[in-house]
Design a protein around this motif. Structure first.
Motif, mmCIF file in Angstrom:
data_model
loop_
_atom_site.group_PDB
_atom_site.id
_atom_site.type_symbol
_atom_site.label_atom_id
_atom_site.label_comp_id
_atom_site.label_asym_id
_atom_site.label_seq_id
_atom_site.Cartn_x
_atom_site.Cartn_y
_atom_site.Cartn_z
ATOM 1 N N SER A 168 -1.753 -3.157 -10.281
ATOM 2 C CA SER A 168 -2.770 -4.168 -10.036
ATOM 3 C C SER A 168 -3.329 -4.025 -8.625
ATOM 4 O O SER A 168 -2.875 -3.221 -7.822
ATOM 5 C CB SER A 168 -2.166 -5.556 -10.184
ATOM 6 N N TRP A 169 -4.313 -4.875 -8.348
ATOM 7 C CA TRP A 169 -4.909 -4.870 -7.026
ATOM 8 C C TRP A 169 -3.863 -5.226 -5.969
ATOM 9 O O TRP A 169 -3.817 -4.637 -4.909
ATOM 10 C CB TRP A 169 -6.048 -5.888 -7.012
ATOM 11 N N TRP A 170 -3.023 -6.202 -6.327
ATOM 12 C CA TRP A 170 -1.943 -6.611 -5.421
ATOM 13 C C TRP A 170 -1.033 -5.437 -5.084
ATOM 14 O O TRP A 170 -0.648 -5.236 -3.947
ATOM 15 C CB TRP A 170 -1.102 -7.707 -6.059
ATOM 16 N N ASP A 171 -0.687 -4.732 -6.124
ATOM 17 C CA ASP A 171 0.203 -3.588 -5.952
ATOM 18 C C ASP A 171 -0.435 -2.583 -5.005
ATOM 19 O O ASP A 171 0.187 -2.109 -4.048
ATOM 20 C CB ASP A 171 0.461 -2.954 -7.321
ATOM 21 N N ARG A 172 -1.694 -2.269 -5.266
ATOM 22 C CA ARG A 172 -2.376 -1.296 -4.418
ATOM 23 C C ARG A 172 -2.398 -1.766 -2.976
ATOM 24 O O ARG A 172 -2.138 -1.006 -2.050
ATOM 25 C CB ARG A 172 -3.822 -1.105 -4.897
ATOM 26 N N ALA A 173 -2.730 -3.035 -2.800
ATOM 27 C CA ALA A 173 -2.818 -3.559 -1.432
ATOM 28 C C ALA A 173 -1.462 -3.482 -0.741
ATOM 29 O O ALA A 173 -1.352 -3.030 0.401
ATOM 30 C CB ALA A 173 -3.317 -4.993 -1.463
ATOM 31 N N ALA A 174 -0.412 -3.896 -1.460
ATOM 32 C CA ALA A 174 0.922 -3.906 -0.858
ATOM 33 C C ALA A 174 1.371 -2.502 -0.512
ATOM 34 O O ALA A 174 1.888 -2.246 0.580
ATOM 35 C CB ALA A 174 1.914 -4.570 -1.808
ATOM 36 N N ILE A 175 1.159 -1.587 -1.441
ATOM 37 C CA ILE A 175 1.582 -0.218 -1.186
ATOM 38 C C ILE A 175 0.731 0.409 -0.091
ATOM 39 O O ILE A 175 1.219 1.147 0.766
ATOM 40 C CB ILE A 175 1.514 0.599 -2.497
#
Lengths: 333, 344, 331, 328, 580
Positions: free
Chosen positions: D140-147
């Motif tokens: 998800s977008w969250w995942d991308r941002a966090a990573i």
């Protein structure tokens, strides 16, 4: 989907082309080839891989770039500095002649020094990573496979190495080593400094690989194909290098790809406390370390080395991640 | 009586890098309370996927589930997770194959059972809950349940763990129990105990059970009805008597005859099915079984191209999906299966 | 060694593992023999020591005590070098078709491994020999350069079998060779093993928990319980006239397709005791329906009765066909 | 458990002993005379030699080392030039700092602890939080941002981040005072405001590793059977992820955290230098530069103690987290 | 899974955009007067030694002056004090026999501090000196200071445990460098060293075997701080000195902080130089010069009355100099610290090579490397301009960037291969790199050999050190040629180690000149030293004079009265005060 032994055939069946005879190519795809395919399908891997290739090419072609650029890494342009030693003109003296401007004080060209610095840093990091991998693999594999007292000794050595404060030892060791190998009047070639750095990295960096390999080997040791080879009377060499090692290339490769950027920044960190290469040898670490003081007065001097080292490390990290995914497709998707 | 569980045209597929996996491809069945449906199939036949789909446990981002699943009057497919969740554990429960990995290794067994109870009885008192759980542990045959309550799964034997799993599944008295290979990981003597226990508890709670197994012997022992799956599709279903005693589908014949038995002639080879189960990404066209079916030639080539639908077989309620003409089938059954295969 | 001598002779074989909780008596004094060309089945539930026995036989484990003779030679504590000439005659097949093949090697390389490590160059070359073996076990020799992950479970098990056959063994220990396979594939592999045994005249020690599979493959059967053999004898004797209550319970517990429902079965109570602290006297007594005082005091010896080939370690052996339980009083 | 503990402690003591011997030897090979710093301008060799003898620097290495060890255990007399009696645990006298080394340690240890412990808490929370966010919605977008955040962190260097933070928050915006150490007991607010930048930059860089590690572990755990069991019981997401998955996924994080915290306590040289705070790390580096052997020995030993202790603690924590370990 | 690479790069670009707007640097900035002439005398009028010191215009009592410094003060024991920071801080809590009246503009007068006059040369041969102690001088407990306590202070400087301080008095009194073997302090605690006596409570008498005309200067060093024997705590005095000055140490936290508070028993009327304006001085340690300067510039809260002890670092010079608003908060002054490229005269024996080095040197380039004129001022003489009697000259006029042609001509086509020993500190590495580039352009071949920074000084003090060139600096203990030229260039003083004559220059004629001038009355020496300075350079060129350090300090907006000591080149606090 469950992957219990009884119910787990499905994913494994994928790609197998029927049972007997079968049309299509007879020679199968090795796990390595599969990884390569997955890597080629991954956009991030492509971009970061391309960046890495570019970096390596620039490093290799440094003398050619110098030839084309017309400025050497030690050439000084103090005439282009003001009385306080700050570069004249915009953004730290960026111009058509000096792509990234000039260093304050000595007035050397930043671009060509970065090119050479890349060469130095990549060489140090790459060699150190190879060495740590080699030491770690040998010790880890032996400890993991043979177990017993050897395992205990290697474990203890690992603990000991981890307990020795790396920076302090590095700081102490560098001058001592220099004196051991060179007379007081001998010019110490840059290669020696590079060698010392590599040795320090190798001496302290092997533990993680060793632990990793040991763990992998212990897990593999219980696998039946290992027992099969042993039951057939295979010797230690065969066990380690033919049976076990080919199965732990993946984690080794990943840890290698992540070790390189660690050593690039490690070199910089050592420069930060004053260990490392001499002023003569262009290196990322020294540049970034010296530039930081100029954050307020010459931000461009901070930016160019900072951005380059960031891009290099970032590309390595991205690629390492992509490699991990490609080697072990289960890990993240 | 309306069956407690009714499944209509259930389809489950997964998108993977290599293509879409149709793990379950149009399966329908019904289980009334107090009865047991045995689902039989080999690896990759879609039986475990079916069991997860019944409880709505698939990750909605990865799996596509269509069709109708009705549990006690509630239609489950497409319902919000929060509503389905309320039914899980309460109305329907699941027992897994490997109790060691299905129990959380870090929490005491009793607490895990308690958790299953409290989630549906949030107002239950602490002491009362514990009493109830201890009693449940005792009911499934765990000796010294008071002491065992505070022990960890690794301190349990395999059989005891499975009993604890069953206690956890039944602690809320669900009307539907799905048992996915409940005894496969256990030794035969323990396996027998567990199957007996399930039967006893079914009698007591009047539960509808879906028992999933690759072991025809287990199914024969406990199932009232049997569904045989191959490559995500139902190939034969009916009562245990019908499917196991008078199998109609060549795949069922093959399964039955390839099982070594304690009787029969040990000197002859087993009647194995040639080849191996297909990949779910690349299911053969037509009848999925045709590449391994030795009678495929006798159906006039339709097996290769046309997918056989489930059609009623000889006796009422017995259905199978095969293009083989009835006469031919009867003859082959008599000649090959009864005489050579399972010569009992 | 003369013709009548057994190929494998095991006497008092013992293996104890030291763990943090104490001593696990995984195998505790086994005696048995396997003649050339004969198949012996070793059955029992998990933890009974059958797998440990298999690994002891091929010397993957160092025995704690006892003696193993293979082809007339004492190999109980033989080192790698001493074993070398015998290695090619003594091979093993493993249970897990996934774990037993090195995923980074081609099947050709896997099958050739025992030849390579023992420095054997077969007439016609290794490659030809491997292709011959592949054909023998029902694999397409064209798949020589494929990797294990491209094969199904059954095919992988065939690779494992081909590997065991490569150096031309006289005795093969097969450790649960079919238990991880699907029913339809299991039958294929059992048939293959039977054929190989017949055609090549191999001796087999088949380790299995599935009594039905053992029945289809073995001429002689030994039943193990907690590191001991409780009953050993010819196949027909064991299956038709089991004397040990454990054997009987085991047989009775096997789910049978031919019998619907669960009526009329004997059930063993309780779980296997821990091998860290096995029960005194007869180890089975804690779960035995006929246990008496004597069982706790005295360990029963493995004895032949009525002059046959069947030996049982029980103070109160039973007789008669299964299903007709006549109480515990010796006949 | 007890036997295990005793064995671990013995091995730890052995490690520390080896560390001290190695350091002792290594620093005697230093091309630096500890005495020469004692008279800056006009020193004559004879006086220096007398000082050396008085300080015992001419004694055999072994007896010097024995004296050192004795000092740790029972204390010893160091003579007038070194402050006289030095009670156990005596780590010697620093000619450079003109004080007993134990006093130096007592001064700089709280500093390093104040930097590392809050930073470690912060980076663990941040790392595990980020890893959790991205594991819950992989792709998800969250995942991308966090990573992305964590990869950026992993690709930056502390001195760089620190310098930029200093410039922005201290010198330009002036939201924070210049970093420095105030004892927590003296003024908690000043303590925090003086160190917060160090915590943040450490947390930013370190959390990267934890986010990635925890994300991978969490994803793996989420595919475990017991998580499915938890869902099958009808538990809600929070309980499934927060209780069942989290506890199982956290174990490798504990290992790495133990190593990292141990190493960080042993010397946050770079952090301390970047933010101009005098802690253990900088003291060690200064001591090496000045050839101040007693201080070097003490700092190296303390650092090693931290690493060894952290390892021990990780083992104990393991037993707390995973009941299966307790049996052994 | 992973963010697009471009996104991340975008973030990086944005990050840098915030680092600083681009503006063109045209190179215009203020210049510094670095050729300032020092004037100095020994006070002949006893009135000069009387207190109180003239009030500082605008100064007011109260407030706290904070001094920020990177390296901690290692101790405050006057008898062991020799560091600049020690020399500058000790006048706050200790008084000496003599002291300097300093206006910070180069005008120096040596006056009596505890003594009524800067000494009486009893026989006019510089061998017997007497000092009369003032009335009304007291310790922090109110006890009067007498000749006895001053004598005891000097006596305890003989204690071998109390290392680190200057050794002039000890060596002169014992007439041997091994003074602590000549007189054992620890065995004679109740006695005074040979040659030192207190004929009465008010008189301290020195008797030397040889003429010691510089004694009035030497007793301005903290060695002469008084101490009652019952207050001697040995090595621990460094944490708690016993005050005789306007302040006393109220808090000493090693490595972290030193707090000085008013000493009520100090009497302004007896003190010709010190004031007691601030309530307290606080020294804090640990901040890097960068951080300290940034902090002072920020001028927040208590930092308004703070001062960065460390000079503005080169990297920040353009920031500070470029900020007109800061001009009133900076102090810019040349210092007496002279830096040379030392030539090892034992190795480089060819005068033409040494002269070529002098011609080749690019002082402007070097100054740029150092950070510009706010950091360093080029010099061509041996004595810094801050020396009394200094006369400017340039023996080898080479222009700002060096006369490479002249240098090559002197070398006559040869390529001398020289090894430059350089500390491995960042700053010196950069200088060495600059020098290497500079000298190689002039036809030398330079090898840079690194020396661990902390060991470098010891190494070049060794007679048999292996290098041809190295950077050296010298700051005199008093601004007289006598504490520079004979110390640095008298070949007879060369020993195996611990040399101040690091050029290892030895010429009998010059040595004889030293003897001649040293025997002259101090007032007559100044002009002679200046003449000798030029003679040594012209005839021998034993070193390449490079530059003097420039002190560039910033302080908070409320700090007043801080000036750079003309004697030592670091901030002096005697006039410091906090503005309202």
């Amino acid at each position: 989907m469950s992957l219990s032994p009884v119910d787990g055939a499905a994913p494994a069946e994928i790609g197998a082309s029927g049972s007997a005879g079968g049309a299509g190519p007879v020679v199968g795809r090795s796990p390595g080839q599969l990884t390569w395919m997955r890597l080629r399908r991954d956009r991030t891997a492509q971009v970061s891989g391309a960046m890495l290739v570019l970096f390596v090419l620039v490093a290799l072609a440094a003398p050619l770039i110098e030839l084309a650029y017309g400025i050497g890494p030690r050439d000084q342009f103090q005439g282009k500095l003001d009385g306080a030693g700050m570069p004249l003109g915009y953004a730290g003296g960026v111009s058509g002649e000096h792509f990234f401007g000039l260093e304050p004080g000595l007035g050397r060209d930043i671009f060509i020094r970065l090119v050479y610095g890349l060469r130095t840093s990549l060489f140090i990091a790459g060699t150190a990573a190879v060495l740590t991998a080699a030491i770690g693999v040998v010790l880890g594999a032996l400890a993991g496979y043979l177990g017993g007292w050897l395992d205990a000794v290697v474990n203890w050595l690992t603990d000991l190495t981890l307990a020795m404060p790396f920076l302090v030892i590095a700081l102490a060791l560098t001058p001592t080593l220099t004196l051991r190998f060179y007379g007081q009047r001998d010019a110490v070639p840059p290669a020696f400094g590079v060698g010392v750095l590599i040795a320090i990295f190798a001496g302290f960096g092997w533990t993680s690989t060793a632990r990793l390999v040991r763990g992998q080997v212990i897990a593999l040791r219980e696998r039946e194909f290992v027992a099969a080879a042993r039951a057939s009377g295979a010797g230690l060499g065969h066990m380690l290098f033919r049976q076990l090692l080919p199965n732990i290339w993946a984690p080794i490769l990943v840890s290698f790809s992540l070790a390189v950027p660690q050593f690039v920044t490690g070199e910089a960190a050592l420069s930060f406390i004053g260990v490392g290469l001499t002023e003569d040898t262009p290196s990322f670490g020294r540049m970034i370390y010296q530039s930081l003081d100029y954050l307020q007065t010459d931000p461009a001097f901070v930016f160019f080395p900072g951005a380059t080292i960031f891009a290099l490390v970032f590309a390595f990290n991205l690629f390492g991640d992509a490699l991990r995914d490609a080697l072990d497709p289960k890990s993240s998707r | 009586m309306d069956p407690y569980l009714r499944v209509d045209d259930l389809r489950v597929s997964f998108g993977t890098a290599d293509g879409t996996v149709r793990a379950v491809d149009g399966v329908s069945f019904a289980v009334p309370r107090g009865r047991t449906l045995g689902v039989v199939g080999e690896s990759g036949s879609g039986k475990s996927v079916t069991s997860l789909a019944l409880l709505g446990l698939h990750d909605p981002r990865r799996a596509t589930v269509t069709g109708q699943i009705t549990v006690g009057g509630h239609q489950l497919v497409g319902r919000p997770e929060t509503e389905v969740r309320r039914l899980r554990g309460q109305e329907m429960a699941l027992i897994f194959q490997d109790p060691l990995s299905a129990l959380h290794p870090y929490y005491p067994v009793g607490r895990q059972v308690t958790e299953a109870y409290r989630v549906h009885h949030p107002r239950a008192g602490r002491a009362q809950t514990r009493r109830h759980v201890v009693e449940m542990l005792g009911r499934v045959g765990i000796p010294q349940p008071q002491r065992r309550y505070d022990q960890y799964p690794h301190e349990f034997s395999g059989g005891m763990r499975q009993r604890a799993m069953i206690a956890m599944a039944l602690v809320n008295g669900p009307a539907l129990l799905i048992a996915d290979e409940p005894a496969t990981a256990l030794d035969v003597t323990v396996q027998a105990q567990i199957l007996d226990l399930l039967a006893d508890l079914q009698a007591e709670f009047d539960t509808a059970i879906v028992l999933i197994s690759h072991d025809l012997g287990v199914v024969a022992q406990v199932a009232d009805d049997v569904l045989v799956m191959y490559a995500g599709r139902a190939v034969e279903q009916g009562s245990a008597e019908q499917v196991l005693r008078r199998p109609q589908h060549p795949y069922t014949w093959g399964l039955l005859s390839s099982v070594p038995s304690l009787h029969g002639d040990a000197a002859v080879d087993l009647a194995a099915i040639p080849g191996h189960p297909p990949s779910l990404i690349d299911v053969p066209a037509g009848c999925a079984f045709h590449p391994r079916c030795r009678y495929a030639e006798h159906a006039g080539g339709r097996c290769r191209t046309q997918r056989p639908e489930l059609t009623p077989g000889g006796t009422p309620g017995h259905r199978m999906a095969c293009h083989l003409p009835a006469v031919e089938r009867a003859r082959r059954y008599a000649e090959d299966v009864v005489r050579v295969g399972v010569a009992r | 060694m003369t013709a009548g001598d057994p190929l494998l002779r095991v006497r008092g074989l013992t293996k104890h593992f030291r763990v943090r909780g104490g001593l696990v008596r995984a195998v505790d004094g086994l005696d048995f023999e396997v003649r050339a060309g004969e198949t012996l089945g070793l059955v029992g539930e998990s933890g009974c020591g059958k797998t440990t026995t298999g690994r002891l036989l091929v010397r993957l484990l160092e025995p704690t005590g006892g003696r193993i003779e293979f082809a007339g030679q004492d190999i109980t504590h033989a080192g790698r070098r001493a074993l070398r000439p015998l290695r090619s005659q003594l091979q093993i097949i493993f249970q897990d078709p996934y774990a037993s093949l090195n995923p980074r090697h081609t099947v050709g390389r896997i099958i050739a491994m025992p030849l390579q490590v023992n420095g054997i160059t077969p007439p016609g070359g290794t490659r030809a020999r491997v292709r011959e073996l592949m054909e023998l076990v029902g694999l397409n020799p064209e798949h020589y350069d494929r990797y294990p992950h491209e094969f199904s479970g059954g095919q992988r098990q065939r690779v494992g079998i081909a590997r065991a056959l490569a150096p031309g063994p006289r005795l093969v220990v097969a450790d649960e060779p079919v238990s991880a396979l699907d029913v339809s594939i299991q039958a294929q592999v059992v048939n293959l093993l039977r054929r190989l045994q017949r055609e090549l005249g191999l001796a087999f020690v088949l380790i299995a928990h599935d009594l039905a599979v053992v029945r289809h493959f073995c001429q002689r059967v030994a039943v193990m319980y907690l590191g001991r053999i409780v009953e050993i004898g010819d196949r027909d004797d064991i299956y038709r006239r089991p004397q040990h209550p454990y054997t009987r319970a085991l047989l009775a517990a096997v789910p049978d397709v031919t019998r619907l429902g669960s009526a009329g079965r004997i059930r063993l109570a309780g779980d296997l005791p821990t091998p860290l602290d096995p029960p005194s006297g007869c180890r089975f007594r804690t779960r035995c329906p006929n246990a008496r005082q004597r069982c706790a005091e005295q360990e029963p010896a493995l004895l032949r009765r009525d002059g046959g080939n069947q030996a049982t370690a029980c103070h109160f052996p039973q007789s008669g066909p299964l299903g007709v339980e006549r109480g515990g009083v010796p006949a | 458990m007890l036997r295990f503990l005793v064995r671990r402690i013995l091995s730890a003591v052995l490690t520390l002993f080896a560390v001290s011997v190695l350091t002792f030897l290594m620093f005697f090979a230093l091309p630096r005379d500890p005495v020469s710093g004692m008279c800056p301008k006009n020193c004559n060799p004879e006086r220096l030699e007398r000082v050396r003898q008085e300080l015992g620097l001419r004694d055999p290495l072994v007896s010097q080392y024995a004296g050192y060890l004795k000092g740790i255990v029972t204390g010893r007399d160091l003579g007038g030039a070194q402050g006289g009696r030095c009670d156990a645990p005596c780590l010697g006298w620093s000619y450079v700092n003109n004080e007993a080394v134990t006093d130096t340690l007592a001064r700089v240890l709280p500093v390093t602890l104040s930097i590392v412990i809050p930073a470690a808490i912060l980076w663990l929370l941040l790392g595990v939080g980020l890893g959790m966010v991205s594991a819950l919605r992989p792709g998800s977008w969250w995942d991308r941002a966090a990573i992305g955040f964590s990869l950026t962190g992993a690709s930056l260097q502390l001195y760089f981040v620190g310098a930029v933070l200093l410039l922005v928050f201290v010198y330009t915006l002036r939201w924070l005072p210049v970093p420095g150490y105030t004892p927590l007991s003296a003024d908690p607010l000043r303590w925090a405001s003086g160190l917060v930048l160090a915590w943040c930059s450490l947390a930013f860089l370190f959390s990267a590793i934890y986010a990635r590690l925890f994300r991978a572990q969490m994803l793996e755990t989420l595919s475990e059977d017991f998580v499915r069991t938890a869902r099958a019981k009808g538990l809600g997401r929070t309980r499934v992820y927060g209780r069942h998955a989290l506890r199982a996924a956290i174990t490798p994080v504990v290992t790495v955290a133990g190593l990292d915290v141990g190493a960080a306590l042993g010397g946050t040289v770079i952090t301390e230098t970047t933010f101009g705070i005098q802690g253990l790390g900088r003291t060690a580096v200064d001591a090496v530069r000045a050839g101040d052997l007693p201080t070097i020995m003490a700092t190296v030993l303390v650092a090693a103690v931290f690493v060894v202790l952290a390892n021990l603690l990780v083992d104990l924590l393991y037993a707390v987290i995973d009941p299966r370990v307790r049996l052994g | 899974m992973r963010p697009h690479v471009a996104t991340a790069m975008g973030v990086a670009v944005a990050l840098v955009a915030t680092l600083g707007a681009c503006s063109e640097n045209t190179g215009e900035s203020a210049t510094v007067d670095t050729g300032r002439q020092q004037t100095g005398v020994i006070a002949t009028d006893p009135k000069d030694s009387l207190g109180p010191a003239p009030a500082v215009a605008g100064a007011r009592a109260g407030g706290t002056v904070t001094v920020i410094r990177e390296t901690p003060i290692s101790h405050l024991d006057p008898q062991r004090t020799y560091s600049f920071v020690g020399l500058m801080v000790s006048p706050l809590f200790a008084r000496f026999l003599t002291t300097w009246k300093d206006d910070g503009e180069g005008n120096l007068v040596l006056v009596g501090d505890l003594a009524e006059t800067p000494g009486t040369d009893v026989n006019d041969d510089c061998k017997v000196w007497e000092f009369t102690i003032k009335d009304g001088v007291k310790f922090e407990d109110g006890r009067p200071v007498t000749a006895k306590e001053i004598g005891y202070g000097i006596a305890r400087s003989f204690d071998p445990d109390l290392t680190g301080g200057p050794t002039y008095l000890q060596e002169w009194l014992a007439d041997t460098p091994q003074y602590d073997t000549a007189w054992d302090f620890r065995a004679n605690r109740n006695a005074l060293p040979p040659g030192l006596s207190t004929p009465d409570e008010k008189t301290l008498r020195f008797e030397f075997a040889k003429p010691r005309c510089d004694l009035p200067f030497a007793v301005s060093l903290p060695t002469t701080a008084p101490l009652p024997p019952d207050r001697d705590t040995g090595i621990n005095l460094g944490h708690a000195p016993f005050s005789s000055g306007p302040y006393r140490v109220s808090r000493y936290q090693a490595g972290v902080e030193v707090v000085l508070e008013r000493n009520e028993h100090w009497d302004a009327a007896t003190d010709p130089v010190r004031h007691q304006y601030p309530d307290r001085f606080v020294w804090t340690f640990g901040s890097t010069p960068d951080a300290a300067v940034n902090r002072v510039i920020a001028d927040n809260g208590t930092d308004q009355s703070a001062l960065s002890w460390d000079y503005v670092p080169a990297s920040l010079v353009s920031r500070v100099a470029g900020d007109a608003g800061l001009r009133s908060r900076t102090v810019l002054s040349p210092t007496p610290s002279a830096n040379q490229l030392l030539i090892n005269n034992q190795r480089v024996t060819d005068l033409r090579v040494r002269q070529a080095l002098n011609y080749a040197i690019d002082r402007q380039g070097l100054v740029k490397v150092l950070g510009g004129q706010h950091v360093a001022a080029p010099m061509s003489t041996l004595m810094p301009s801050a020396t009394i009697g200094h006369q400017p000259y340039d023996a080898y006029p080479a222009g700002p960037n060096g006369d490479l042609d002249k240098a090559r001509e002197l070398l006559g086509g040869q390529t001398p291969e020289l090894v430059l020993g350089a500390a491995d500190s960042s700053a010196e590495q950069r200088q060495a790199t600059q020098l290497k580039g500079n000298l190689e352009r002039a036809g030398f071949r330079i090898t840079i050999r690194n020396i661990p920074a902390d060991a470098k000084l010891d190494e070049i003090k060794r007679k048999d050190n292996p290098w041809d060139l190295y950077l050296g600096s010298w700051a005199a203990d008093w601004p007289s040629g006598a504490s520079i030229l004979p110390v640095l260039y008298d070949g007879r003083s060369i020993k195996a180690t611990g040399n101040s004559n690091q050029a290892y220059f030895d010429d009998p004629a010059i040595n004889a000149e030293f003897d001649r001038i040293l025997a002259l009355p101090p007032a007559e020496q100044a002009a002679e030293w200046a003449e000798l300075d030029e003679r040594i350079m012209r005839e021998h060129a034993p070193v390449v004079p490079l530059y003097v350090d420039v002190a560039y300090l910033v302080h908070g907006s409320k700090v007043g009265g801080v000036f750079v000591s003309s004697v030592f080149g670091y901030p002096s606090f005697v006039n410091a005060h906090v503005k309202p």
